[in-house]
Scaffold this motif. Sequence first.
Motif, PDB file in Angstrom:
ATOM      1  N   THR A  80      27.138  15.122 -31.872  1.00 46.47           N
ATOM      2  CA  THR A  80      27.079  16.471 -31.287  1.00 46.47           C
ATOM      3  C   THR A  80      27.769  16.505 -29.931  1.00 46.47           C
ATOM      4  O   THR A  80      28.519  17.437 -29.626  1.00 46.47           O
ATOM      5  CB  THR A  80      25.626  16.940 -31.163  1.00 46.47           C
ATOM      6  OG1 THR A  80      25.051  17.036 -32.479  1.00 46.47           O
ATOM      7  CG2 THR A  80      25.547  18.304 -30.493  1.00 46.47           C
ATOM      8  N   ARG A  81      27.527  15.490 -29.093  1.00 43.48           N
ATOM      9  CA  ARG A  81      28.171  15.442 -27.778  1.00 43.48           C
ATOM     10  C   ARG A  81      29.692  15.333 -27.918  1.00 43.48           C
ATOM     11  O   ARG A  81      30.445  16.027 -27.212  1.00 43.48           O
ATOM     12  CB  ARG A  81      27.631  14.264 -26.966  1.00 43.48           C
ATOM     13  CG  ARG A  81      26.260  14.515 -26.360  1.00 43.48           C
ATOM     14  CD  ARG A  81      25.923  13.443 -25.342  1.00 43.48           C
ATOM     15  NE  ARG A  81      25.757  12.134 -25.979  1.00 43.48           N
ATOM     16  CZ  ARG A  81      24.615  11.667 -26.445  1.00 43.48           C
ATOM     17  NH1 ARG A  81      23.514  12.404 -26.355  1.00 43.48           N
ATOM     18  NH2 ARG A  81      24.537  10.466 -26.992  1.00 43.48           N
ATOM     19  N   ARG A 117      31.119  18.688 -29.150  1.00 45.37           N
ATOM     20  CA  ARG A 117      31.116  19.717 -28.104  1.00 45.37           C
ATOM     21  C   ARG A 117      32.227  19.459 -27.088  1.00 45.37           C
ATOM     22  O   ARG A 117      32.883  20.392 -26.626  1.00 45.37           O
ATOM     23  CB  ARG A 117      29.751  19.759 -27.416  1.00 45.37           C
ATOM     24  CG  ARG A 117      29.588  20.948 -26.484  1.00 45.37           C
ATOM     25  CD  ARG A 117      28.254  20.882 -25.750  1.00 45.37           C
ATOM     26  NE  ARG A 117      27.134  21.073 -26.653  1.00 45.37           N
ATOM     27  CZ  ARG A 117      26.677  22.259 -27.010  1.00 45.37           C
ATOM     28  NH1 ARG A 117      27.273  23.370 -26.572  1.00 45.37           N
ATOM     29  NH2 ARG A 117      25.637  22.365 -27.812  1.00 45.37           N
ATOM     30  N   MET A 121      32.063  23.676 -28.559  1.00 43.75           N
ATOM     31  CA  MET A 121      30.931  24.281 -29.266  1.00 43.75           C
ATOM     32  C   MET A 121      30.179  23.194 -30.018  1.00 43.75           C
ATOM     33  O   MET A 121      30.721  22.120 -30.292  1.00 43.75           O
ATOM     34  CB  MET A 121      31.405  25.360 -30.243  1.00 43.75           C
ATOM     35  CG  MET A 121      32.276  24.846 -31.369  1.00 43.75           C
ATOM     36  SD  MET A 121      32.792  26.168 -32.499  1.00 43.75           S
ATOM     37  CE  MET A 121      33.929  27.074 -31.456  1.00 43.75           C
ATOM     38  N   ALA A 122      28.911  23.464 -30.319  1.00 36.59           N
ATOM     39  CA  ALA A 122      28.108  22.516 -31.086  1.00 36.59           C
ATOM     40  C   ALA A 122      28.470  22.608 -32.566  1.00 36.59           C
ATOM     41  O   ALA A 122      28.979  23.633 -33.025  1.00 36.59           O
ATOM     42  CB  ALA A 122      26.629  22.807 -30.892  1.00 36.59           C
ATOM     43  N   ASP A 146      27.334  25.651 -34.292  1.00 41.48           N
ATOM     44  CA  ASP A 146      28.027  26.894 -33.958  1.00 41.48           C
ATOM     45  C   ASP A 146      29.165  27.181 -34.938  1.00 41.48           C
ATOM     46  O   ASP A 146      29.493  28.341 -35.195  1.00 41.48           O
ATOM     47  CB  ASP A 146      28.585  26.826 -32.539  1.00 41.48           C
ATOM     48  CG  ASP A 146      27.489  26.740 -31.489  1.00 41.48           C
ATOM     49  OD1 ASP A 146      26.364  27.164 -31.794  1.00 41.48           O
ATOM     50  OD2 ASP A 146      27.767  26.234 -30.382  1.00 41.48           O
TER      51      ASP A 146
END
Length: 330
Positions: A301-302, A305, A310-311, A314
């Motif tokens: 996720t990091r 992003r 965006m995650a 998203d």
Amino acid sequence: MLTNGIVHSHFDVQREPVLRQLLAWRERVGHVVDIVPSREQIGRPFRGAIDRYDVGDIVFTDCYTDELLLERTIARISRDSVRSFVFQVFLSGGVEPLAVHSATRRGAFCGGILALDMDQPIRMLRHAGCVVALFAPVALLQEVFADPAAIHGRVLGREQPMVQFIIDHISALAEKMRHMTVDQARRSLVDVVLLLASAFGREAGLAGDARAAARAAMFDRVRRYVRANLVNPELSPEHVLDALGLARATLYRLFQHEGGLGAYIRHLRLRQAADELVRYPDLRVKDIAYGLGFKSGPDFTRAFRRAYGMAPQDVRAMDIRATPDWDSGV
């Protein structure tokens, strides 16, 4: 269709009410790229006109616009079918800043030629000016070197050898397009695309002399190995060095523009993850992450992003309108 058999269209926002001009332009080009307007921009007059010529599988456009913020997000790319490669030839105007997956260039790019892979994200502020664009299938560029994606976001400034000649040639081609036969136009456009691919390939060190040919072959070997082992959690620059027996310095130079081989591997994994997030909406995000070699869901996720702003969730949540199943020109 013109009398010469070339499909042509012309669009100009000048007859639209002022409050509709920029919005009308956004609607016109929205099948390819997103326009990100400010409220102030919508409220003032906007100039935009484009001539588009469809010649087989190549689209040639001659366009003028006022300043625009253009964007193709990873969410947009994962949902549309535009996969062509585009060369934007700036007869006037330029870009600042230009953001691609590996870097954000803050210095102004004024005049010259910009190469863009429509399968990769981009965000750029394009200043007012005239831009001629050639949208070509990736397979055509692959006649010059194996992985055209390697030149995404690269620029050729006017000061570089042959660039002004290419710009003048393309500008003259825009003037002659209405008077050429389909076959003449097709041959001319193919020649220009191959010339541009060769120029960018030389700038990237992937086309030209025997040394460049050897470099391109080595780059392709590494690229194919990485793609074949993308789901292997042990895939890393060290792993590739051991598997292929390459010198560390050589491997670094090959992927310097990508920020290094590690960044290239991460980019490919994140790009595939974006597609899978859309293709498999019921698959858990962490399962996609593990399946592509990430050590944990939070790490994935990091990284996602940082790369795309965006995650992962998203991407699934964004409601991107349906787009036609054909490559198009801006």
